[in-house]
Structures are given as C-alpha cells and as structure tokens.
Design a protein around this motif. Structure first.
Motif, PDB file in Angstrom:
ATOM      1  N   VAL A 104      82.862  -9.180  74.597  1.00 28.15           N
ATOM      2  CA  VAL A 104      81.909  -8.961  73.508  1.00 28.15           C
ATOM      3  C   VAL A 104      81.968  -7.535  72.990  1.00 28.15           C
ATOM      4  N   GLY A 105      81.629  -6.552  73.816  1.00 23.65           N
ATOM      5  CA  GLY A 105      81.557  -5.163  73.378  1.00 23.65           C
ATOM      6  C   GLY A 105      82.813  -4.386  73.693  1.00 23.65           C
ATOM      7  N   LEU A 106      83.165  -3.458  72.803  1.00 25.58           N
ATOM      8  CA  LEU A 106      84.333  -2.593  72.986  1.00 25.58           C
ATOM      9  C   LEU A 106      83.929  -1.133  72.837  1.00 25.58           C
TER      10      LEU A 106
ATOM     11  N   LYS B 239      74.614  -8.823  84.545  1.00 24.02           N
ATOM     12  CA  LYS B 239      74.244 -10.128  84.015  1.00 24.02           C
ATOM     13  C   LYS B 239      74.279 -10.067  82.496  1.00 24.02           C
ATOM     14  N   ALA B 240      75.280 -10.726  81.926  1.00 22.28           N
ATOM     15  CA  ALA B 240      75.453 -10.815  80.471  1.00 22.28           C
ATOM     16  C   ALA B 240      75.472  -9.434  79.800  1.00 22.28           C
ATOM     17  N   PRO B 241      76.421  -8.574  80.155  1.00 22.53           N
ATOM     18  CA  PRO B 241      76.556  -7.291  79.436  1.00 22.53           C
ATOM     19  C   PRO B 241      77.126  -7.519  78.043  1.00 22.53           C
ATOM     20  N   GLU B 242      76.568  -6.834  77.053  1.00 19.23           N
ATOM     21  CA  GLU B 242      77.029  -7.016  75.676  1.00 19.23           C
ATOM     22  C   GLU B 242      77.417  -5.668  75.066  1.00 19.23           C
ATOM     23  N   GLY B 243      76.481  -5.011  74.366  1.00 14.62           N
ATOM     24  CA  GLY B 243      76.827  -3.756  73.715  1.00 14.62           C
ATOM     25  C   GLY B 243      77.209  -2.673  74.709  1.00 14.62           C
TER      26      GLY B 243
END
Length: 546
Positions: free
Chosen positions: A421-423, A462-466
């Motif tokens: 998701v996140g970069l 748990k569900a890392p995004e940004g």
C-alpha cells in the motif's frame, strides 16, 4: 451547518530505544488541521416525506438521514453494508441502495432487516420505482445496462437495455416512461422500459448526471456536473434554462414538493438547496474535505504546504493554518479520482484504484502530463530521481517500475508482497531502495531498487498503510488495524507508539484492493507529523512537544 467538536490531546508515548536514532522520539500533541464531515463524498438522495433527506455515502459505506430544518446528520446504515451510490424509498417504506463496488442491490425493511436482493451487478448506480411498483436500476462505469429488479429479490434481474451510454440518475414521468441523462451523449432521454426504446428530450450538456421532475411534472431539473449548473428542461420542447450556477462536481439531486431542489456535490462533500424561483442557494450540510487519503509534503517547504489526495479532488492545504489554497477538481478536469499522492522534484504523482490509473502532473502548474491505466489495484506510487515510476499493485502483490519515456514499459521489481500500500523512498542510501507497507502481512519491507531484493524491516503490525520518513531517518507508519501511529527504527525494527485511539480505518470494501482508502502520513521538515482520517474526512497534525 454540521460540525464536530474536537479537543487537542496529548498523544500517548511508550518508552522505546533505538540503535540508529540519536534520541528517543518526543511526545506529540495532536491538533486538528481541517475538521471533519459526516460524509466521505455524498451522492444520491431521497426525501422521506417526514422532514428528512436520505443521502448515500459510497466510500463511507453508509446511508444517512438529514434533518431538513437543522442539517443534523445521523446514520441509518453504517459500514460495511451501507456502501451506497444512490438511495430510494419503496412503496412500503423500505430503503433501497446500490453498491457500486460490491455489485449488490441492498434493501432495509421498516423493521430494520437488511439484505441483498440482487448481486453480481458491478457498477450499480441509479435506481427508481415506477408508479405501479416496478423497480429499475442501472450499471454505470464498470458496466452499462438498465435492469428491472424484483423489489423482494425473489426473481432474478431482467436486463432491459444493454449499453445505453451510461444512463444515470433518473425518475419516471406520469407517462410511466423513464427520464434521465445519457452521460456519454450529453443528452436527457426518455426510455420506454417495456420496449427498450430511447428518445432524446434535450441535448447539449457537458456531463448531465441526474434529472428529476418538478411539481408540475412538465419540467425536469438537470444537474450538469462538469459545468456546475442546475438546468430546467421543458419536457415538451427540450428548451433549457440555467436556474443556478454551482461548483463543479455535482452528483445528484432530489426535488421537494415545494420545488426546492436539493443538490449533492461529491467534490465539495456537501448538500445545497436551490430555490428555482430566484436561483438563490443555501447550504444544508457543508464540509472542507471530501475523502482525504494519501498526503505528501515537500521536505524543503518551510511552510509545510500539504498535497492531499482527496479522492474527488487534489487539494493544497496549509499544514500550519489549515487553509485550502488550491483545488483541482475531478469530473471538470482530466484528473482521475486520486487516492494516493507523492512529490518529486518537478512532478506530482497520483494513483487511483477507484479509476484504475496513475497520473503525473507538473508540480509548478498542475498540468497533467501522463495518464497510465493500471487495473491491478494501484495504491502507492512515486517517482525515482531518473523519472522512473514505482507503483504498488495491491491486488497483485507486485511492485512495478514504469519507464519515464513513452510508450511506457513496465518491469516487475518485486512480487509476492501481501497487499503493498504505502511507499517511502530511500534513494540517498548506498544501496537505494524503497520502504513498503504490506497491509495483509503486517510487515514493513525494504526493497532494493537495483535487483528487487527484499528485507523485512518490521513485522507484527496490524494493517500498516501510510508511511513516511522522518527527517532523522525514522519511519512513521499509520497502523490502521490498531488505530495508532507508530515510529519504526529502520535498522532494528523496533517500534514506538506515538498516538492511540485514532479515527482511522474504514472497513475494506468489495471491489477495491487491499488498503481500500489508504490512511496517509507525511512529515514536515519541522518534525510535525500529518495524518488523514478516512472515518472523519479530517486532517490532523502531531506536533513535537519540547
């Protein structure tokens, strides 16, 4: 006007040590940059005849009720069942709504029972009842068709017309024919649902998206999204008259028995009421952001101006004062619905799983330079120093490189990632790489740009995004599954919780990739951390406490 009350609070901080960071991170004070809204983009509406307006909230996965006197908003159906693009009331008082991403037509009976009465109809959009109780829905975007549906869900849907040209928000006339816009043709049409025949009533619109009759049943009110106009059309002649000028991005309308016209705007995330007698406009529900997701700030910017991917718009927001200084609007421009944003030296890179594309914009002017289709659930995207694009495909688990030159060639850099998701770029290192959040595995992974070699930096999240890099080298991550903001030492993988109990993390929706609406993180040169809230359509900052 609907407002939320927010209090500044001191984010909790756990003790932690880091071998690579010079000192433990400071405590942070949480502050509001832009206050929230009850919606994540408001769409179709219906009046209940009892002083309330029903409103559909597709990305927020909710159906709401709005008090016409006070503008107070309450939730009738919440996530994940309420993902509605349009909403209607049935003859028995049941509420029906269309799941654009899920492909489900939903029904909630007066006793509160909710179920799907039709499935596997991707792109479900508009719906309306005929006077005899027959029920019709359209597919738009992901398909193009008009269907008759059994309101009780006992009989399978029957296709009435295939490929009418995106038949959008419509209503039946006294002749029991359907009147609504054919979006791709810029027309208002009359449809005989018994024979499937289509006649043109009026044309010359830029992007007509909805039409409803006035109380006389002789005129249609039409909203043109690209022009921001409310237009009255005389059905007998096709003559048009602009009743009111509104902001672009209009999505739908409903007409009250007093001919007051309620108009929704997905870009501004608001509902306005137009008096057609004099063209005056007032706001019933207002907002400042629509669906804030990805976020970026230039590391050299002392003012910390934020680029916010607001799904229906790209906005520039002052990190210090919350002032919105610039907005590029979807629908009235070539910009697709941005869900992620990153900054290069000269360019802004947007990506959208909603409309399956990556776009490159000139940073100085905002001009769109490239649009690259990608149907693999694109999430994060960034530009490398040589102009190559790096794109996270959440649906395929791949990290791909896209050539700077046209025609664009694509190379798979890494695969087997679990919902990337996140970069966050790490191109200044001796071995340049990129940090990737994997929402499914709970890992933060570093991928080497030269050969795609991977190293697990942190796991057990748990569900890392940004994700964003702090000026001192630490990684700031939105751990959406635990609704907290964490800091990770990239050398040791040790994490420190910076803030808990955050309002982030709407449930994922059928039809969109892992990460859904990504929670964005950015860090200014001052060390202030910025965070988007999908649940509140708000923007927060976390200021280091001296």
């Amino acid at each position: 006007m609907h407002r939320f009350a927010y209090k500044s609070l001191l984010a909790s901080l756990l003790l932690g040590s880091s071998l690579s960071l010079a000192a433990p991170p400071p405590a942070y004070r949480q502050e509001v940059v832009v206050a929230g809204s009850p919606f994540q983009g408001v769409h179709g509406m219906a009046l209940d005849g009892k002083g309330h307006l029903l409103a559909s909230n597709l990305l927020g996965q909710s159906v709401h009720s709005i008090d016409l006197n006070s503008g107070a908003v309450s939730t009738l159906v919440g996530p994940p069942l309420g993902g509605a693009d349009d909403v209607a009331l049935g003859p028995d008082g049941s509420i029906y709504w269309t799941g654009y991403f899920s492909g489900k037509l939903m029904k909630r009976t007066p006793d509160g029972k909710t179920r799907a009465i039709a499935k596997e109809l991707p792109g479900l959009n508009s719906l309306a009842f005929r006077r005899d109780g027959r029920f019709y829905v359209t597919q738009l975007g992901r398909a193009d068709a008009l269907w008759e549906v059994d309101p009780n869900g006992k009989k399978p849907p029957r296709q009435v017309i295939s490929k009418p040209g995106f038949l959008n928000g419509f209503e039946f006339g006294t002749d029991d024919k359907l009147y609504g816009p054919i979006l791709l043709k810029g027309q208002i049409a009359r449809v005989d649902v018994d024979t499937g025949s289509i006649e043109t009533v009026a044309e010359g619109f830029a992007m007509p998206v909805a039409a409803n009759f006035d109380s006389s049943r002789e005129n249609l009110f039409v909203v043109d999204s690209a022009k921001g106009e409310l237009v009255r059309v005389r059905v007998a002649t096709g003559d048009k008259q602009v009743v009111a000028k509104l902001p672009t991005g209009l999505d739908n309308l409903v007409v009250g028995p007093d001919d007051q016209v309620y108009v929704s705007n997905m870009v501004d995330n608001d509902i306005r009421v137009v008096n057609p007698a004099d063209g005056s406009v007032r706001q019933l529900v207002e907002a400042r952001l629509s669906v804030p997701s990805g976020i970026a700030v230039a590391p050299e910017d002392e003012d910390e101006q934020l680029y916010v991917a607001d799904v229906y718009a790209l906005r520039r927001v002052g990190g210090r004062d919350g002032k919105i200084t610039q907005t590029t609007r979807a629908l009235s421009t070539r910009m697709t619905f941005p869900m992620n944003v990153s900054l290069g030296a000269k360019h802004v890179v947007l990506s959208s799983a909603y409309l399956a594309s990556v776009q490159v914009l000139e940073r100085a002017t905002g001009d769109i330079l490239r649009t690259l289709p990608n149907t693999n659930g694109v999430q994060g995207a960034l530009e490398l120093p040589d102009g190559t694009l790096l794109v996270a495909e959440a649906a395929t688990g791949r990290l791909v490189k896209v050539d700077a030159a046209e025609p664009a060639g694509t190379t798979v850099l890494a695969e087997g990632l679990k919902g990337p998701v996140g970069l966050a770029a790490d191109t200044e290192a001796e071995e340049p790489g990129v940090y990737v959040t994997e929402v499914r595995s709970g890992n933060v992974t570093r991928v080497r740009l030269s050969d795609g070699a991977r190293r697990t930096v942190a796991k057990g999240l748990k569900a890392p995004e940004g994700i964003a890099r702090h000026p001192d080298g630490g990684l700031i991550v939105a751990e959406v599954g635990r609704k907290q903001l964490v800091r990770i030492d990239p050398a040791t993988g040790r994490s420190t919780v910076l803030a808990r109990n955050l309002r982030i993390g709407l449930p994922e929706s059928e039809g969109l990739p892992p990460g859904y609406l990504p929670t964005g993180v950015a860090v200014g040169r001052s060390g202030t951390i910025y965070l988007t809230s999908d649940m509140e359509s708000a923007l927060y900052r976390f200021v280091p406490v001296p």
